[in-house]
Design an enzyme around this catalytic site. Sequence first.
Site, PDB file in Angstrom:
ATOM      1  N   VAL A 452       0.832  -1.205   0.000  1.00 12.10           N
ATOM      2  CA  VAL A 452       0.000   0.000   0.000  1.00 12.10           C
ATOM      3  C   VAL A 452       0.868   1.257   0.000  1.00 12.10           C
ATOM      4  O   VAL A 452       1.871   1.331   0.704  1.00 12.10           O
ATOM      5  CB  VAL A 452      -0.936   0.009   1.224  1.00 12.10           C
ATOM      6  CG1 VAL A 452      -1.709   1.309   1.316  1.00 12.10           C
ATOM      7  CG2 VAL A 452      -1.919  -1.165   1.131  1.00 12.10           C
ATOM      8  N   GLU A 453       0.451   2.253  -0.786  1.00 13.08           N
ATOM      9  CA  GLU A 453       1.157   3.539  -0.886  1.00 13.08           C
ATOM     10  C   GLU A 453       2.623   3.352  -1.271  1.00 13.08           C
ATOM     11  O   GLU A 453       3.511   4.037  -0.766  1.00 13.08           O
ATOM     12  CB  GLU A 453       1.049   4.308   0.436  1.00 13.08           C
ATOM     13  CG  GLU A 453      -0.373   4.728   0.756  1.00 13.08           C
ATOM     14  CD  GLU A 453      -0.474   5.438   2.082  1.00 13.08           C
ATOM     15  OE1 GLU A 453       0.564   5.813   2.637  1.00 13.08           O
ATOM     16  OE2 GLU A 453      -1.596   5.625   2.554  1.00 13.08           O
ATOM     17  N   GLY A 454       2.864   2.446  -2.164  1.00 17.43           N
ATOM     18  CA  GLY A 454       4.230   2.161  -2.605  1.00 17.43           C
ATOM     19  C   GLY A 454       4.768   0.956  -1.884  1.00 17.43           C
ATOM     20  O   GLY A 454       4.684   0.858  -0.663  1.00 17.43           O
TER      21      GLY A 454
END
Length: 757
Positions: A452-454
């Site tokens: 998540v988020e990178g």
Amino acid sequence: MTFILLVILAIVVIFCVRDIRVKLISKPLFNYFKSALPELSQTEREAMEAGSIWWDGALFSGKPNWRKWLSNDKPKLSDDEQAFIDNELNTLLNMLDEEAIAQANDLPNEVWQYLKEKGFFAFIIPKSYGGLEFSAQANSTIVAKIASRSLSTAVTVMVPNSLGPAELLLHYGTPSQQDYWLPKLASGEVLPCFALTSPEAGSDAGSIQDYAVVCEREFEGAKQLGLAVSWQKRYITLAPVADVLGLAFKVYDPEQRLSEQVELGITCALIPTVHPGVKIGDRHSPLGQGFMNGTTSGEDVFIPLSWVIGEEAGIGKGWRMLVSCLSAGRGISLPALSAGTAHLSTRTSSAYANVRRQFGVPIAAFEGVQSALARVYGYTYLIEAVRQTTALAIDLKQSPSVVTAIAKYHLTEHARVALNDAMDIHGGKAIQMGKMNYLARNYMGMPISITVEGANILTRSLMIFGQGATRCHPFILKEMEIVQQEDQIIALKEFDEILCKHLQHTSINGVKAFFNGFTFASFERSPVSGDVAPYYRRLTWLSQALSVYSDIAMLKLGGTLKRREMISAKLGDVLSYLYMASCVLKKYEDDGRQQGDLPLVKFAVEHCLYEASNAIYAFCDNFTITPVSFLFKRIAFPIGNWIKAPSDILAIQVCEHVSKSNTTRERISHLCPVVKHSAVDTVEHVFMLEKAHAPLMAKYRKWCKQNAVDLRGKSLDEKLSMATTANVIDDKASETIFCIETLVAQAVAVDAKGASS
């Protein structure tokens, strides 16, 4: 002697006489910095300006103020928040069955309805709009407790309360947008999702291909200026059931209707999913989890400017919006998922290892198992400390992008290790799917948090030190801005002034690091006395070392540093472990120095110190010229690296304290609820019964061992009858033993295909 004096005099003259200093030192370095240091792009500059510097800046400076650190508020919950946890949350936890959710691939209708009615999607929305207006601490605690029971439900609750329409509206929406949307979001009438990730761009928002063109079309019976938007998004949580779509895209104005520029930048808008042209596509299946996740797309979909967050003024401001709000996801939601998983691992592993017997003794007695248990316990304490402290930072109105990146990366990774150890401890029980397996769904879902988020690779190698080195350093960002000025004469003058301070800063930290490395940091100050005082001193020493080695890296590698991701990651690890150790020490003080927690504190901090010192050594090893690498190591480690990993003796102490002390065990597993009639309840109940009747069980099992030949093939009832006849136990003890042995059998049992659970 004369030669030495002449050298000292020359150094003094060079650095103290401005004209000489500028000619010999400042100007060459100015030219080097101008060519070597990277020029900040607009997106990088906005990312730097969006966050705030907190404790990460102090650790980067080489002179952390520990008294100030410890004086920060203690993490706490309000009466309303605690009441919600005790009532609404506990009711929800009793409604959840993760195995059933996974099989149905969705939450039950009654759970969806309960989440909406009770405000589980409204933690961050102010009460004036009908929300709960909870603190980050409460948000994090609630998500963590849900995650230990049902990861699918935790993700469902997490998303609307982190980066999404509500968060963006609160910070950047117009009053009319807030008045319209926030009450609907708070009541659950409208379920949101936020679509950022594109197939081509992944986590790089600056590279998204989704776009909008400024144009004029008919909308609601009248000609309006608006945007024709086209997008392809994937991995969007809640997209399959969302009522409003938060969307990020780039805006172009070829006819210059809004501005003289053609490229207006990343923009965020809210679009009802029933709007013509909005397509909710195929649903994903993220590792078999039951939460909603899928795709969305649209082609030439016209929206009015009033749907842009912030309306016309919000066009091109999307990147700033995103980077300023990402801390909620990194600093609250993902650490919460990690904490829930870690607490689950601790509660169940500590119980299971003490009731599961092998070779006549609990497997918790084996040192190999204790090695794994100590990691589970120590990492859980560390994760909880970082979770609480990072949420505290957000409640203190900080937006520490580096700190939240640290929390996201290291807590998910440490939770992964703790869960892997828990799986090993449980052995075959952990790999047979079914209601009796309380670890498998979290194990399968753990990689989701990490992406998540990178992905964590990106977070570690680019974000932590990449942002931290520039953002937190006392001088680098200012120097970068100075060398990019157009007036080179003024720039050189300003550069000379700040360079003197920079050189003084680095020299002092270098001398201190060398001295502390030689003296085991024995002469550094500590804000406390007692067992943990040496840890503060060593953290100060490693902070000084980080400051020096960061300067070496930036001077040597310049603008290529952000592309040398392996080196950047190693220095980021140093900063990360310093931060996490700081959180552990703060938690220990905040909790009133609980002596039962001291072995856990020592294990967690010594783990951090060991990893940080090894990261510095690994950084120095990247200088391939052996003498240079050797000399660089000697700056902070003049007598070598004397920091050791947590000892085996300490690991055994950790296990003994958790096993024997109910209060210590409860403190590091309190986020894992014991729901009646669940598999966790079974193993927890029998563990407590075994502890309460330890002498009786020891007596009975000793008798069984002595009479093993006569007891062969006998049922439990027959064994107990024989023990009663032999006056080893009485009838009441027989009933107790029957209950315990029956529960033990249930605790170690696994589901079988076709059998009822």
